[in-house]
Scaffold this motif. Structure first.
Motif, PDB file in Angstrom:
ATOM      1  N   LYS A 106      33.272   1.984 -23.916  1.00 46.49           N
ATOM      2  CA  LYS A 106      34.025   1.659 -25.121  1.00 46.49           C
ATOM      3  C   LYS A 106      35.495   1.021 -24.735  1.00 46.49           C
ATOM      4  O   LYS A 106      36.212   0.250 -25.700  1.00 46.49           O
ATOM      5  N   ARG A 107      36.136   1.148 -23.509  1.00 45.06           N
ATOM      6  CA  ARG A 107      37.254   0.659 -23.368  1.00 45.06           C
ATOM      7  C   ARG A 107      37.353  -0.732 -22.859  1.00 45.06           C
ATOM      8  O   ARG A 107      36.079  -1.264 -22.797  1.00 45.06           O
ATOM      9  N   ARG A 108      38.462  -1.307 -22.945  1.00 46.65           N
ATOM     10  CA  ARG A 108      38.534  -2.823 -22.791  1.00 46.65           C
ATOM     11  C   ARG A 108      38.583  -3.232 -21.317  1.00 46.65           C
ATOM     12  O   ARG A 108      39.416  -2.544 -20.382  1.00 46.65           O
ATOM     13  N   ASN A 109      37.699  -4.110 -21.227  1.00 45.35           N
ATOM     14  CA  ASN A 109      37.760  -4.790 -19.702  1.00 45.35           C
ATOM     15  C   ASN A 109      38.198  -6.243 -19.740  1.00 45.35           C
ATOM     16  O   ASN A 109      37.824  -7.091 -20.516  1.00 45.35           O
ATOM     17  N   TRP A 110      38.829  -6.581 -18.712  1.00 43.23           N
ATOM     18  CA  TRP A 110      39.475  -7.944 -18.451  1.00 43.23           C
ATOM     19  C   TRP A 110      38.697  -8.543 -17.225  1.00 43.23           C
ATOM     20  O   TRP A 110      38.597  -8.091 -16.357  1.00 43.23           O
ATOM     21  N   TYR A 111      37.960  -9.480 -17.822  1.00 46.80           N
ATOM     22  CA  TYR A 111      37.124 -10.345 -16.796  1.00 46.80           C
ATOM     23  C   TYR A 111      37.404 -11.826 -16.521  1.00 46.80           C
ATOM     24  O   TYR A 111      37.968 -12.259 -17.406  1.00 46.80           O
ATOM     25  N   LEU A 112      37.627 -12.107 -15.257  1.00 47.79           N
ATOM     26  CA  LEU A 112      37.784 -13.485 -14.901  1.00 47.79           C
ATOM     27  C   LEU A 112      36.831 -14.367 -15.538  1.00 47.79           C
ATOM     28  O   LEU A 112      35.705 -14.389 -15.498  1.00 47.79           O
ATOM     29  N   ASN A 113      37.145 -15.517 -16.348  1.00 52.33           N
ATOM     30  CA  ASN A 113      36.253 -16.357 -16.921  1.00 52.33           C
ATOM     31  C   ASN A 113      35.318 -15.911 -17.948  1.00 52.33           C
ATOM     32  O   ASN A 113      34.160 -15.973 -17.674  1.00 52.33           O
ATOM     33  N   ASP A 114      35.679 -14.939 -18.693  1.00 51.21           N
ATOM     34  CA  ASP A 114      34.696 -14.169 -19.479  1.00 51.21           C
ATOM     35  C   ASP A 114      34.181 -14.985 -20.502  1.00 51.21           C
ATOM     36  O   ASP A 114      35.037 -15.592 -21.483  1.00 51.21           O
ATOM     37  N   PRO A 115      33.051 -15.273 -20.719  1.00 53.41           N
ATOM     38  CA  PRO A 115      32.218 -16.155 -21.741  1.00 53.41           C
ATOM     39  C   PRO A 115      32.816 -15.542 -23.306  1.00 53.41           C
ATOM     40  O   PRO A 115      32.607 -16.265 -23.923  1.00 53.41           O
ATOM     41  N   TYR A 116      32.702 -14.081 -23.118  1.00 53.19           N
ATOM     42  CA  TYR A 116      32.904 -13.424 -24.626  1.00 53.19           C
ATOM     43  C   TYR A 116      34.137 -13.290 -24.958  1.00 53.19           C
ATOM     44  O   TYR A 116      34.506 -12.654 -26.031  1.00 53.19           O
ATOM     45  N   GLN A 117      35.575 -13.732 -24.235  1.00 55.63           N
ATOM     46  CA  GLN A 117      36.742 -13.558 -24.221  1.00 55.63           C
ATOM     47  C   GLN A 117      37.119 -13.857 -25.764  1.00 55.63           C
ATOM     48  O   GLN A 117      37.894 -12.886 -26.337  1.00 55.63           O
ATOM     49  N   LYS A 118      36.618 -14.932 -26.423  1.00 55.23           N
ATOM     50  CA  LYS A 118      37.030 -15.119 -27.972  1.00 55.23           C
ATOM     51  C   LYS A 118      36.549 -14.274 -28.882  1.00 55.23           C
ATOM     52  O   LYS A 118      36.850 -14.314 -30.038  1.00 55.23           O
ATOM     53  N   TYR A 119      35.412 -13.780 -28.372  1.00 56.69           N
ATOM     54  CA  TYR A 119      34.679 -12.974 -29.566  1.00 56.69           C
ATOM     55  C   TYR A 119      35.395 -11.265 -29.389  1.00 56.69           C
ATOM     56  O   TYR A 119      35.152 -10.500 -30.257  1.00 56.69           O
ATOM     57  N   HIS A 120      36.035 -10.992 -28.329  1.00 56.31           N
ATOM     58  CA  HIS A 120      36.542  -9.531 -28.507  1.00 56.31           C
ATOM     59  C   HIS A 120      37.274  -9.161 -29.399  1.00 56.31           C
ATOM     60  O   HIS A 120      37.452  -7.989 -29.862  1.00 56.31           O
ATOM     61  N   ASP A 121      38.319  -9.864 -30.028  1.00 57.16           N
ATOM     62  CA  ASP A 121      39.300  -9.694 -31.125  1.00 57.16           C
ATOM     63  C   ASP A 121      38.815 -10.407 -32.129  1.00 57.16           C
ATOM     64  O   ASP A 121      38.610 -11.744 -32.171  1.00 57.16           O
ATOM     65  N   ARG A 122      38.458  -9.812 -33.334  1.00 53.19           N
ATOM     66  CA  ARG A 122      38.339 -10.402 -34.497  1.00 53.19           C
ATOM     67  C   ARG A 122      39.694 -11.171 -35.503  1.00 53.19           C
ATOM     68  O   ARG A 122      40.417 -10.407 -35.292  1.00 53.19           O
TER      69      ARG A 122
END
Length: 175
Positions: A156-172
């Motif tokens: 459940k922790r936050r992960n930071w991935y390089l070029n994450d395709p889901y980056q814009k969906y992590h925060d509502r």
């Protein structure tokens, strides 16, 4: 071939009542048998003071159900999540591995999954349907709650991935 197997299965189901009457005498005493629901040994106690007509009817339903169960395995199976509350080594709660493989948790608490059947029998599905099945969908509130219970805080922790395709969906946003 299938018709012969079905005929053999049905003949086993429909025994004459005389055989059932004889088997009810055997079941009248307490016997130990394997329970198909929990796969554990269960001691079944029967009373000996039954009337023959009632005993035959009760045992007839009991034996018919046990004869039908192997033909329809999902009849007696209970759904299980295989969730470990206390591990043997450290006594901690464990994550259900199939959840981590099949779902993705966003940081906002939503879970993302693929549509069901996205890789099954693709040869007979139209191109439009295959495209629709490749899409990702959000789980609803009750599914998200259940999936959160099936995973530990590590997932459940936050992960930071390089070029994450889901980056814009992590925060509502616009919530």
């Amino acid at each position: 071939m299938m018709a012969a197997t079905l005929a053999r299965g049905l003949s086993g189901l429909l025994r004459p009542l005389t055989v059932l009457g004889r088997s009810s005498l055997h079941h009248a005493a307490g016997v130990t048998q394997l329970s198909p629901r929990f796969s554990t040994l269960v001691l079944v106690q029967r009373q000996t003071g039954f009337k023959p007509a009632v005993a035959g009817c009760g045992f007839q339903q009991h034996t018919v159900l046990h004869r039908v169960t192997p033909l329809i395995p999902s009849l007696m199976l209970q759904p299980s999540r295989n969730l470990t509350y206390y591990s043997l080594r450290k006594g901690k709660r464990k994550t259900v591995r199939s959840v981590v493989k099949r779902f993705l948790r966003l940081h906002c608490g939503l879970w993302v999954r693929r549509k069901a059947g996205y890789k099954k029998k693709l040869w007979k599905k139209a191109a439009v349907r295959k495209k629709r099945l490749r899409e990702h969908v959000f789980c609803n509130k009750t599914q998200c709650k259940k999936l959160d219970k099936m995973t530990t805080s590590f997932w459940k922790r936050r992960n930071w991935y390089l070029n994450d395709p889901y980056q814009k969906y992590h925060d509502r946003v616009n919530f």
